[in-house]
Motif scaffolding. Structure first.
Motif, PDB file in Angstrom:
ATOM      1  N   ASP A 341      45.597  33.029  40.968  1.00 42.73           N
ATOM      2  CA  ASP A 341      45.631  33.708  39.675  1.00 42.73           C
ATOM      3  C   ASP A 341      44.239  34.255  39.357  1.00 42.73           C
ATOM      4  N   ALA A 342      44.171  35.536  39.061  1.00 40.71           N
ATOM      5  CA  ALA A 342      42.881  36.165  38.802  1.00 40.71           C
ATOM      6  C   ALA A 342      42.186  35.593  37.578  1.00 40.71           C
ATOM      7  N   GLU A 343      42.939  34.985  36.659  1.00 40.71           N
ATOM      8  CA  GLU A 343      42.368  34.481  35.415  1.00 40.71           C
ATOM      9  C   GLU A 343      42.163  32.973  35.408  1.00 40.71           C
ATOM     10  N   ASP A 344      42.436  32.303  36.511  1.00 40.77           N
ATOM     11  CA  ASP A 344      42.375  30.844  36.530  1.00 40.77           C
ATOM     12  C   ASP A 344      41.218  30.378  37.419  1.00 40.77           C
ATOM     13  N   TRP A 345      40.782  29.124  37.195  1.00 38.53           N
ATOM     14  CA  TRP A 345      39.593  28.613  37.866  1.00 38.53           C
ATOM     15  C   TRP A 345      39.734  28.406  39.379  1.00 38.53           C
ATOM     16  N   PRO A 346      40.925  28.143  39.947  1.00 35.99           N
ATOM     17  CA  PRO A 346      40.967  27.895  41.399  1.00 35.99           C
ATOM     18  C   PRO A 346      40.386  29.014  42.252  1.00 35.99           C
ATOM     19  N   ARG A 347      40.461  30.261  41.793  1.00 35.67           N
ATOM     20  CA  ARG A 347      39.905  31.348  42.599  1.00 35.67           C
ATOM     21  C   ARG A 347      38.420  31.126  42.845  1.00 35.67           C
ATOM     22  N   HIS A 348      37.711  30.575  41.875  1.00 30.69           N
ATOM     23  CA  HIS A 348      36.285  30.316  42.038  1.00 30.69           C
ATOM     24  C   HIS A 348      36.053  29.116  42.953  1.00 30.69           C
ATOM     25  N   TRP A 349      36.947  28.143  42.875  1.00 37.83           N
ATOM     26  CA  TRP A 349      36.884  26.984  43.776  1.00 37.83           C
ATOM     27  C   TRP A 349      37.048  27.441  45.223  1.00 37.83           C
ATOM     28  N   TYR A 350      38.015  28.314  45.472  1.00 40.91           N
ATOM     29  CA  TYR A 350      38.211  28.835  46.820  1.00 40.91           C
ATOM     30  C   TYR A 350      37.011  29.670  47.272  1.00 40.91           C
ATOM     31  N   ALA A 351      36.434  30.443  46.356  1.00 39.52           N
ATOM     32  CA  ALA A 351      35.282  31.273  46.720  1.00 39.52           C
ATOM     33  C   ALA A 351      34.118  30.412  47.198  1.00 39.52           C
ATOM     34  N   CYS A 352      33.944  29.266  46.585  1.00 38.93           N
ATOM     35  CA  CYS A 352      32.870  28.355  47.003  1.00 38.93           C
ATOM     36  C   CYS A 352      33.140  27.755  48.373  1.00 38.93           C
ATOM     37  N   ARG A 353      34.324  27.904  48.880  1.00 40.30           N
ATOM     38  CA  ARG A 353      34.707  27.344  50.178  1.00 40.30           C
ATOM     39  C   ARG A 353      34.960  28.433  51.214  1.00 40.30           C
ATOM     40  N   GLY A 354      34.357  29.580  50.984  1.00 41.31           N
ATOM     41  CA  GLY A 354      34.327  30.613  52.003  1.00 41.31           C
ATOM     42  C   GLY A 354      35.382  31.686  51.899  1.00 41.31           C
ATOM     43  N   PHE A 355      36.250  31.623  50.899  1.00 39.50           N
ATOM     44  CA  PHE A 355      37.264  32.658  50.739  1.00 39.50           C
ATOM     45  C   PHE A 355      36.693  33.814  49.925  1.00 39.50           C
ATOM     46  N   ARG A 356      36.951  35.024  50.390  1.00 38.01           N
ATOM     47  CA  ARG A 356      36.491  36.219  49.691  1.00 38.01           C
ATOM     48  C   ARG A 356      37.692  37.018  49.203  1.00 38.01           C
ATOM     49  N   VAL A 357      37.523  37.733  48.109  1.00 35.87           N
ATOM     50  CA  VAL A 357      38.599  38.564  47.576  1.00 35.87           C
ATOM     51  C   VAL A 357      38.712  39.828  48.413  1.00 35.87           C
ATOM     52  N   VAL A 358      39.926  40.108  48.898  1.00 32.74           N
ATOM     53  CA  VAL A 358      40.161  41.308  49.717  1.00 32.74           C
ATOM     54  C   VAL A 358      41.105  42.290  49.035  1.00 32.74           C
ATOM     55  N   GLY A 359      41.610  41.937  47.870  1.00 28.65           N
ATOM     56  CA  GLY A 359      42.507  42.826  47.151  1.00 28.65           C
ATOM     57  C   GLY A 359      43.247  42.084  46.065  1.00 28.65           C
ATOM     58  N   SER A 360      44.155  42.778  45.403  1.00 23.51           N
ATOM     59  CA  SER A 360      44.959  42.187  44.336  1.00 23.51           C
ATOM     60  C   SER A 360      46.404  42.636  44.470  1.00 23.51           C
ATOM     61  N   VAL A 361      47.308  41.778  44.035  1.00 24.52           N
ATOM     62  CA  VAL A 361      48.706  42.139  43.860  1.00 24.52           C
ATOM     63  C   VAL A 361      49.106  41.716  42.459  1.00 24.52           C
ATOM     64  N   TRP A 362      50.259  42.192  42.018  1.00 19.12           N
ATOM     65  CA  TRP A 362      50.702  41.922  40.655  1.00 19.12           C
ATOM     66  C   TRP A 362      52.134  41.432  40.654  1.00 19.12           C
ATOM     67  N   GLU A 363      52.406  40.451  39.817  1.00 23.02           N
ATOM     68  CA  GLU A 363      53.773  40.010  39.551  1.00 23.02           C
ATOM     69  C   GLU A 363      54.123  40.401  38.127  1.00 23.02           C
ATOM     70  N   VAL A 364      55.254  41.067  37.952  1.00 22.14           N
ATOM     71  CA  VAL A 364      55.679  41.521  36.622  1.00 22.14           C
ATOM     72  C   VAL A 364      57.058  40.962  36.323  1.00 22.14           C
ATOM     73  N   VAL A 365      57.237  40.548  35.070  1.00 23.32           N
ATOM     74  CA  VAL A 365      58.499  39.935  34.638  1.00 23.32           C
ATOM     75  C   VAL A 365      58.913  40.575  33.325  1.00 23.32           C
ATOM     76  N   ALA A 366      60.166  41.000  33.253  1.00 22.30           N
ATOM     77  CA  ALA A 366      60.685  41.559  32.008  1.00 22.30           C
ATOM     78  C   ALA A 366      60.816  40.479  30.970  1.00 22.30           C
ATOM     79  N   THR A 367      60.368  40.748  29.749  1.00 25.70           N
ATOM     80  CA  THR A 367      60.419  39.741  28.684  1.00 25.70           C
ATOM     81  C   THR A 367      61.486  40.051  27.650  1.00 25.70           C
ATOM     82  N   ARG A 368      62.303  41.051  27.926  1.00 20.26           N
ATOM     83  CA  ARG A 368      63.391  41.333  26.998  1.00 20.26           C
ATOM     84  C   ARG A 368      64.573  41.946  27.735  1.00 20.26           C
TER      85      ARG A 368
END
Length: 368
Positions: A341-368
């Motif tokens: 999740d781009a907004e959650d802390w695990p991404r930073h935890w993974y970055a400290c362990r050698g993972f780099r961001v190579v792109g983004s994808v999106w999940e969308v859900v209808a709310t109505r």
């Protein structure tokens, strides 16, 4: 003849799954003719038409020629081929470590073949191919496919629209709503998996959709120290841990027991499609931290990382991740990927362990 950046081989999914266990693909042609039939991407339709007419349930192995140890010779095909056409024949087994991606073969839709150095493309190939190969039903839609499995109706991963080619927001909304209504999904959901899908996700969010950005992260599959505390376990040993974890992430719905049962029940199917390794750290005899590695040729994905709240801060997640990455290296992978999740802390935890961001994808859900 100049060898293209990638070669391809068309195969039935069950044969590829068996090859993942063996470490190499040995089709009948290897014993009968002494070689494995490969193709340049623009010519694969010829053997497909001869050997698998009308089939759309196959997978295309994307092969890096630089990773092949056995000789490749460009030789004539069959009498039906143009006399000047040559096909690459691999005079030895095809190692799974030379396969950088596995792509669904669904003609006439042209396959997207990532280059060996395209970490984002390889990550997307693994994720989308897994969803297609695991699905009970697959339908073509504009920009991609819809996957469905009514046995696990509460699993969005198994009942969603997966789009790998750019379409506009109106098409996403219209297609997803129509498929969800026809298949009676609890929610209408789509995954936007083409590069640069952010503006379409933003437009859907402005129209009331829930949009979540997932960063795709990658690192080299080199052995990591510190994994000795984690062990490979039978997946069933993790069911209780998964149950507790997924209940914490769900609201108190009347159908909660059924939702969790489906989320657990779906998991065994992944191992029928790709090689799966479940890893855990135990405390007092029971798993308190776990993660899963999914291996598909030279690419591996980390999934389902979790630690019991009371067991956090003790290095268990580090041990699990180190064991998973080392398992990937041992399986012949050169790339390990994950989504966070781009907004959650695990991404930073993974970055400290050698993972780099190579792109983004999106999940969308209808709310109505």
């Amino acid at each position: 003849m100049t060898t293209p950046p990638v070669l391809v081989h068309l195969v039935e999914p069950a044969a590829w799954r068996a090859a993942l266990t063996e470490g190499a693909l040995r089709p009948p042609s290897l014993a009968d003719a002494g070689f494995v039939h490969l193709s340049a991407p623009e010519h694969v339709h010829r053997p497909a038409g001869r050997l698998f007419p009308g089939r759309r349930d196959l997978v295309l192995l994307v092969v890096d020629p630089a990773r092949l140890e056995a000789p490749v010779r460009w030789e004539p095909g069959t009498a039906e081929d143009p006399p000047d056409l040559r096909f690459p024949h691999l005079y030895g087994p095809l190692p799974t470590s030379a396969v950088v991606a596995v792509v669904p073969w669904r003609p006439p839709v042209p396959p997207v073949l990532p280059a060996p150095d395209d970490a984002f493309g390889r990550a997307q190939a693994l994720q989308t191919s897994l969803q297609v190969r695991r699905a009970a039903e697959v339908r073509d839609v504009p920009g991609g496919v819809a996957v469905a499995d009514p046995r696990f109706s509460h699993s969005r991963d198994d009942n969603t629209v997966v789009l790998t080619t750019q379409v506009d927001a109106a098409t996403v909304a219209r297609t997803t709503a129509a498929v969800a209504a026809e298949l009676d999904w609890p929610v209408a959901a789509a995954a936007l998996r083409w590069p640069g899908a952010g503006p379409v996700a933003a437009e859907l969010a402005a129209d009331g959709w829930e949009a979540t950005e997932l960063v795709v992260m990658a690192r080299e599959a080199a052995p990591l120290p510190g994994g000795d505390a984690a062990e490979v376990v039978d997946q069933r040993a993790l069911h209780a841990l998964w149950d507790r974890s997924w209940r914490r992430g769900l609201p108190p719905l009347p159908e909660l027991d059924e939702v969790v049962a489906q989320l657990i029940g779906r998991e065994h199917r992944t191992g029928t499609v790709v090689a799966v390794h479940d890893v855990a750290v135990r405390a007092a005899g029971r798993p308190v931290a776990a993660g899963q590695l999914r291996v598909d040729g030279a690419t591996a994905a980390v999934e389902a990382m979790m630690t019991e709240p009371a067991a956090r801060g003790r290095g268990h997640a580090d041990a699990v991740l180190a064991r998973l990455v080392s398992l990937a290296a041992g399986a012949g992978c050169d790339l390990v990927v994950l989504e966070a999740d781009a907004e959650d802390w695990p991404r930073h935890w993974y970055a400290c362990r050698g993972f780099r961001v190579v792109g983004s994808v999106w999940e969308v859900v209808a709310t109505r």
